[in-house]
Scaffold this motif. Structure first.
Motif, PDB file in Angstrom:
ATOM      1  N   THR A 297       0.815  -1.019  -0.144  1.00  0.00           N
ATOM      2  CA  THR A 297       0.178  -0.077   0.031  1.00  0.00           C
ATOM      3  C   THR A 297       0.969   1.331  -0.134  1.00  0.00           C
ATOM      4  O   THR A 297       0.720   2.288  -0.669  1.00  0.00           O
ATOM      5  N   VAL A 372      -8.383   0.051   3.148  1.00  0.00           N
ATOM      6  CA  VAL A 372      -7.937  -1.054   2.340  1.00  0.00           C
ATOM      7  C   VAL A 372      -7.261  -2.074   3.385  1.00  0.00           C
ATOM      8  O   VAL A 372      -6.844  -1.616   4.382  1.00  0.00           O
ATOM      9  N   GLY A 373      -7.119  -3.366   3.088  1.00  0.00           N
ATOM     10  CA  GLY A 373      -6.096  -4.213   3.892  1.00  0.00           C
ATOM     11  C   GLY A 373      -7.090  -5.267   4.208  1.00  0.00           C
ATOM     12  O   GLY A 373      -6.539  -6.593   4.480  1.00  0.00           O
ATOM     13  N   GLU A 374      -8.366  -5.077   4.442  1.00  0.00           N
ATOM     14  CA  GLU A 374      -9.165  -6.357   4.942  1.00  0.00           C
ATOM     15  C   GLU A 374     -10.591  -5.906   4.622  1.00  0.00           C
ATOM     16  O   GLU A 374     -10.812  -4.789   4.213  1.00  0.00           O
ATOM     17  N   PRO A 375     -11.540  -6.869   4.758  1.00  0.00           N
ATOM     18  CA  PRO A 375     -12.931  -6.294   4.773  1.00  0.00           C
ATOM     19  C   PRO A 375     -13.243  -5.120   5.904  1.00  0.00           C
ATOM     20  O   PRO A 375     -12.678  -5.466   6.789  1.00  0.00           O
ATOM     21  N   ASP A 397     -13.893   1.607  -0.914  1.00  0.00           N
ATOM     22  CA  ASP A 397     -13.235   0.390  -0.248  1.00  0.00           C
ATOM     23  C   ASP A 397     -12.514  -0.301  -1.212  1.00  0.00           C
ATOM     24  O   ASP A 397     -12.983  -0.907  -2.301  1.00  0.00           O
ATOM     25  N   THR A 398     -11.304  -0.335  -1.335  1.00  0.00           N
ATOM     26  CA  THR A 398     -10.505  -0.842  -2.171  1.00  0.00           C
ATOM     27  C   THR A 398      -9.780  -2.123  -2.017  1.00  0.00           C
ATOM     28  O   THR A 398      -9.169  -2.433  -1.087  1.00  0.00           O
ATOM     29  N   TRP A 400      -7.430  -5.075  -3.037  1.00  0.00           N
ATOM     30  CA  TRP A 400      -6.369  -5.482  -4.140  1.00  0.00           C
ATOM     31  C   TRP A 400      -5.313  -6.141  -3.248  1.00  0.00           C
ATOM     32  O   TRP A 400      -5.586  -6.745  -2.056  1.00  0.00           O
ATOM     33  N   GLN A 401      -3.827  -6.536  -3.593  1.00  0.00           N
ATOM     34  CA  GLN A 401      -3.111  -7.407  -2.889  1.00  0.00           C
ATOM     35  C   GLN A 401      -1.606  -7.051  -3.360  1.00  0.00           C
ATOM     36  O   GLN A 401      -1.289  -6.269  -4.342  1.00  0.00           O
ATOM     37  N   THR A 402      -0.633  -7.551  -2.580  1.00  0.00           N
ATOM     38  CA  THR A 402       0.737  -7.309  -3.026  1.00  0.00           C
ATOM     39  C   THR A 402       1.025  -7.687  -4.283  1.00  0.00           C
ATOM     40  O   THR A 402       1.843  -7.174  -5.056  1.00  0.00           O
ATOM     41  N   ASP A 487      -9.139 -15.108  -1.965  1.00  0.00           N
ATOM     42  CA  ASP A 487      -9.983 -14.598  -1.407  1.00  0.00           C
ATOM     43  C   ASP A 487     -11.387 -15.051  -1.881  1.00  0.00           C
ATOM     44  O   ASP A 487     -11.537 -15.484  -2.980  1.00  0.00           O
ATOM     45  N   ARG A 502     -10.169 -14.442   3.175  1.00  0.00           N
ATOM     46  CA  ARG A 502      -9.304 -15.240   2.783  1.00  0.00           C
ATOM     47  C   ARG A 502     -10.124 -16.973   2.976  1.00  0.00           C
ATOM     48  O   ARG A 502     -10.584 -17.177   3.755  1.00  0.00           O
ATOM     49  N   ASN A 513      -0.998  -9.185   6.501  1.00  0.00           N
ATOM     50  CA  ASN A 513      -1.243 -10.820   5.951  1.00  0.00           C
ATOM     51  C   ASN A 513      -0.149 -11.687   6.432  1.00  0.00           C
ATOM     52  O   ASN A 513       1.069 -11.683   6.431  1.00  0.00           O
TER      53      ASN A 513
HETATM   54  C1  WT7 Z   1      -5.351  -9.406   1.038  1.00  0.00           C
HETATM   55  C2  WT7 Z   1      -4.044  -8.905   0.412  1.00  0.00           C
HETATM   56  C3  WT7 Z   1      -3.343  -4.360  -0.828  1.00  0.00           C
HETATM   57  C4  WT7 Z   1      -2.962  -3.759   0.074  1.00  0.00           C
HETATM   58  C5  WT7 Z   1      -2.951  -4.370   1.568  1.00  0.00           C
HETATM   59  C6  WT7 Z   1      -2.733  -5.847   1.785  1.00  0.00           C
HETATM   60  C7  WT7 Z   1      -7.300  -8.725   1.973  1.00  0.00           C
HETATM   61  C8  WT7 Z   1      -7.151  -6.104   0.989  1.00  0.00           C
HETATM   62  C9  WT7 Z   1      -9.075  -5.554   1.166  1.00  0.00           C
HETATM   63  C10 WT7 Z   1     -10.754  -5.158   1.053  1.00  0.00           C
HETATM   64  C11 WT7 Z   1     -11.311  -7.137   1.926  1.00  0.00           C
HETATM   65  C12 WT7 Z   1      -9.213  -6.813   1.513  1.00  0.00           C
HETATM   66  C13 WT7 Z   1      -7.595  -9.746   0.986  1.00  0.00           C
HETATM   67  C14 WT7 Z   1      -6.469  -9.886   0.043  1.00  0.00           C
HETATM   68  N1  WT7 Z   1      -7.698  -7.381   1.465  1.00  0.00           N
HETATM   69  N2  WT7 Z   1      -8.028  -5.221   0.909  1.00  0.00           N
HETATM   70  N3  WT7 Z   1     -10.796  -3.750   0.659  1.00  0.00           N
HETATM   71  N4  WT7 Z   1     -11.566  -5.864   1.620  1.00  0.00           N
HETATM   72  N5  WT7 Z   1     -10.265  -7.739   1.914  1.00  0.00           N
HETATM   73  O1  WT7 Z   1      -2.140  -6.470   0.815  1.00  0.00           O
HETATM   74  O2  WT7 Z   1      -0.947  -8.101   2.508  1.00  0.00           O
HETATM   75  O3  WT7 Z   1      -1.145  -8.597   0.097  1.00  0.00           O
HETATM   76  O4  WT7 Z   1      -3.166  -8.851   1.661  1.00  0.00           O
HETATM   77  O5  WT7 Z   1      -5.849  -8.464   2.053  1.00  0.00           O
HETATM   78  O6  WT7 Z   1      -7.553 -10.758   1.587  1.00  0.00           O
HETATM   79  O7  WT7 Z   1      -6.307 -10.996  -0.436  1.00  0.00           O
HETATM   80  P1  WT7 Z   1      -1.720  -7.870   1.062  1.00  0.00           P
END
Ligand code: WT7
Length: 635
Positions: A297, A372-375, A397-398, A400-402, A487, A502, A513
């Motif tokens: 992020t 960002v980061g989780e639901p 509410d964004t 995405w993932q690493t 996810d 997840r 994560n």
């Molecule tokens: C996992 C990725 C990408 C930025 C930080 C995390 C969860 C991320 C959301 C959201 C629900 C989300 C998922 C994903 N996640 N954003 N807006 N709503 N869940 O990066 O450490 O690679 O984690 O974070 O489970 O797979 P990351």
């Protein structure tokens, strides 16, 4: 009309369709019109979802630091690029202009070159949230070195493992870091890590806390005197579009951390494009993302995305609770922040405190707020929307993932109507699908399944450093021909997506994560432990917390459980970092296992949640009787 900016809902649908029907034309135009290139591409992409090989903007030549800095100098030289807000509010904030950023990055780039760093070398950056972190990253990008930023909350064992995996030649660190009322001795952690990382030849040390440190002769060098001597201009390396830009480690459900590799041009184009649209970025905005640059992020939305757009971005060294719970709101008012991007875990923590903290400040500079980061749960969504956004700022509410490099599913402010807890619609170029257990695509709406992406996008990770096979297996084999996110998601009646969490063995704790395997490994190293299993369980503030089921060796059975629990948590802290500490530990005599020896986490998850109602089919268990025993142990 330019393709870069989405204007309204009709325009979004138009752009979305174009990106799906004519992806080459779509990305060609965006890349062409919004960046500076030494040489344009021969082909927009060449992709293979079976073998997991992806190339974007083939044979183009570019440098991302030039796109982040140099090209803005003529028009925005004196504009603030970075606002540094220190941990201690009584320390002056720093405004670094684009001109100054150019000079700082050039000096740093020259120092790196002088110290023997060349194109393709890996540099580990282990720094607190201070300007030098941004400068070091951009300097690596400038000379073509691959940066591997390790979050400065990780332990020496974790740092060493990451350094060794990508064979970093250099570490850039500081004497210490400030976090709230604590000081952390970063250099000591690096010294410990390097005992097991012989590949590191040089350590550059930034002075931040004035903590005394030991400097190893021939290896460790104070950075400032080198910068003072260095030239303030530098030539950027000409990079191929697919040259590696950075490695960033993320946890897997099994095994060691995965070094996700991101390359240059695709990451640049898509990160800039999503920053512009998801945050409705306009020229005089002041953007603040509260993440740490040690996570994706921060890479994409503190540094690259904002700077590629010539924006003003905030680097905040502190924490939301120091000196008190009003820090975020105070900083928003102080710097007249227009976009504020944070994590649900922070929102939940702050929502628990008195409303006075937020109401003391005027937040009317805000235009867009993000999560960002989780639901984000319904309650947190509303609190954030009402009390921070004043029901006036769209809440994005964004999701995405690493691995995805940049935002994939998100509302576009003033374009997409928001709906609490929904990440809503995919951005142009992103083609999500939901899959059922039989690996079929689920058509239609009001359905849920495993979230996959069926077409490549520019900023996707290209591989796992040193292990392409693992990359292919982790992301492209569960659903052949598609990228599997890990996810689960549901799609509502109008096609909006809601990420449900997840579906693998990764647990998201406070937005971090965490793979269960490395934590279990750490626990199992305790001499009294025979075996362990970790699951996540719902937690008011952290979203999920960790629950461990631990089997002791005979020798450990007589031991005091409180002391043992403390020791185990210390081990985890040392091996991984304090973020991976356990909230609950239950000592058990066995774990529910399938006949093939796999732990049935589904059952443990239910027990941890306190839901004893329906364990599903337990007949395939090797040891069904253990379930009763664990249940009783919990009661
Ligand atoms: C996992 C990725 C990408 C930025 C930080 C995390 C969860 C991320 C959301 C959201 C629900 C989300 C998922 C994903 N996640 N954003 N807006 N709503 N869940 O990066 O450490 O690679 O984690 O974070 O489970 O797979 P990351």
């Amino acid at each position: 009309m330019s393709y870069y900016k989405i204007h309204d809902l009709e325009n979004y649908f138009k752009m979305y369709k174009k990106s799906v029907r004519e992806p080459r034309k779509f990305w060609d135009r965006i890349a062409d019109e919004n960046f500076v290139w030494y040489q344009k591409w021969d082909k927009v992409f060449e992709v293979d979802m079976q073998e997991a090989n992806f190339k974007w903007f083939l044979n183009a030549k570019v440098n991302i630091s030039k796109n982040c800095i140099d090209r803005h100098l003529a028009k925005r030289g004196t504009k603030t690029a970075i606002i540094f807000e220190p941990n201690d509010p009584s320390e002056q904030a720093l405004h670094i202009s684009y001109n100054e950023l150019y000079e700082r990055v050039s000096k740093m780039a020259n120092v790196l070159r002088d110290q023997g760093i060349q194109k393709g070398d890996r540099v580990c950056i282990y720094l607190p949230m201070i300007p030098e972190l941004a400068v070091a990253i951009l300097a690596c990008a400038r000379i073509g070195a691959i940066h591997s930023v390790v979050f400065a909350g990780f332990s020496s064992t974790a740092v060493s493992a990451r350094i060794n995996d990508s064979e970093c030649k250099m570490v850039i660190t500081s004497d210490g870091s400030y976090r709230g009322n604590k000081t952390i001795d970063l250099k000591v952690i690096v010294d410990e890590a390097l005992e097991k990382s012989p590949c590191v030849e040089k350590v550059l040390v930034v002075k931040r806390t004035n903590t005394p440190v030991t400097m190893k002769e021939g290896r460790d060098i104070w950075l400032q005197p080198l910068l003072d001597e260095a030239m303030g201009t530098s030539v950027a390396e000409i990079m191929d579009a697919e040259d590696p830009l950075f490695i960033l480690y993320t946890s897997g459900s099994t095994g060691k951390p995965k070094g996700m590799l991101h390359t240059t041009a695709g990451y640049m184009v898509y990160t800039a494009y999503t920053f512009k649209n998801v945050f409705n970025y306009e020229e005089n905005d002041v953007f603040w993302c509260t993440a740490d640059i040690g996570w994706i992020t921060g890479h994409s939305y503190i540094l690259y995305g904002p700077l590629l757009n010539g924006a003003t971005t905030v680097i905040f060294e502190g924490v939301p609770s120091y000196p008190d719970f009003s820090r975020f709101w105070e900083v928003i008012q102080k710097h007249q922040i227009t976009q504020f991007y944070t994590a649900p875990t922070a929102i939940r923590a702050l929502a628990k405190e008195s409303l006075d903290y937020v109401q003391k400040f005027t937040l009317n500079s805000l235009k867009v707020i993000g999560s960002v980061g989780e639901p984000i749960n319904e309650e947190a969504w509303h609190w954030y929307n009402d009390h921070v956004g004043g029901k006036r700022c769209p809440l994005v509410d964004t999701w995405w993932q690493t691995e995805t490099g940049a935002i994939m599913i998100s509302p576009i402010p003033f374009v997409t109507p928001t709906k609490p807890t929904y990440a809503s619609l995919p951005l142009p170029g992103i083609q999500p699908v939901l899959m059922d257990e039989l690996r079929n695509e689920i058509e239609g709406n009001q359905v849920n399944g495993s979230l996959c992406i069926k077409f490549p996008w520019p900023s996707m990770a290209r591989t796992i450093w040193g292990d392409h096979q693992r990359y292919k297996e982790t992301y492209f084999t569960a659903f052949p021909g598609k990228y599997f996110t890990g996810d689960g998601a549901l799609r509502d009646e109008v096609g909006y997506y809601r990420i449900t969490g997840r579906v693998d063995d990764v647990v998201i704790v406070s937005g971090h994560n965490l793979g269960t395997a490395p934590i279990e490994d750490a626990i199992n190293e305790h001499p009294a432990v025979a075996e362990s299993a970790i699951v996540g369980f719902p937690h008011d503030i952290k979203g999920n917390a960790l629950y461990a089921f631990i089997i002791l060796k005979e020798s450990g059975e007589g031991r005091d459980k409180t002391n043992l629990s403390k020791e185990i948590n210390e081990m985890i802290s040392n091996q991984i970092g304090p973020i991976a500490k356990l909230d609950k530990i239950q000592f058990v005599s066995g774990l529910p296992k399938t006949r093939s020896g796999k732990i049935m986490r589904r059952i443990l998850r239910k027990i941890a949640e306190g839901d004893f109602s329906n364990f599903g089919d337990t007949s395939t268990l090797l040891n069904p009787e253990i379930v009763e025993e664990i249940k009783e142990g919990k009661l």
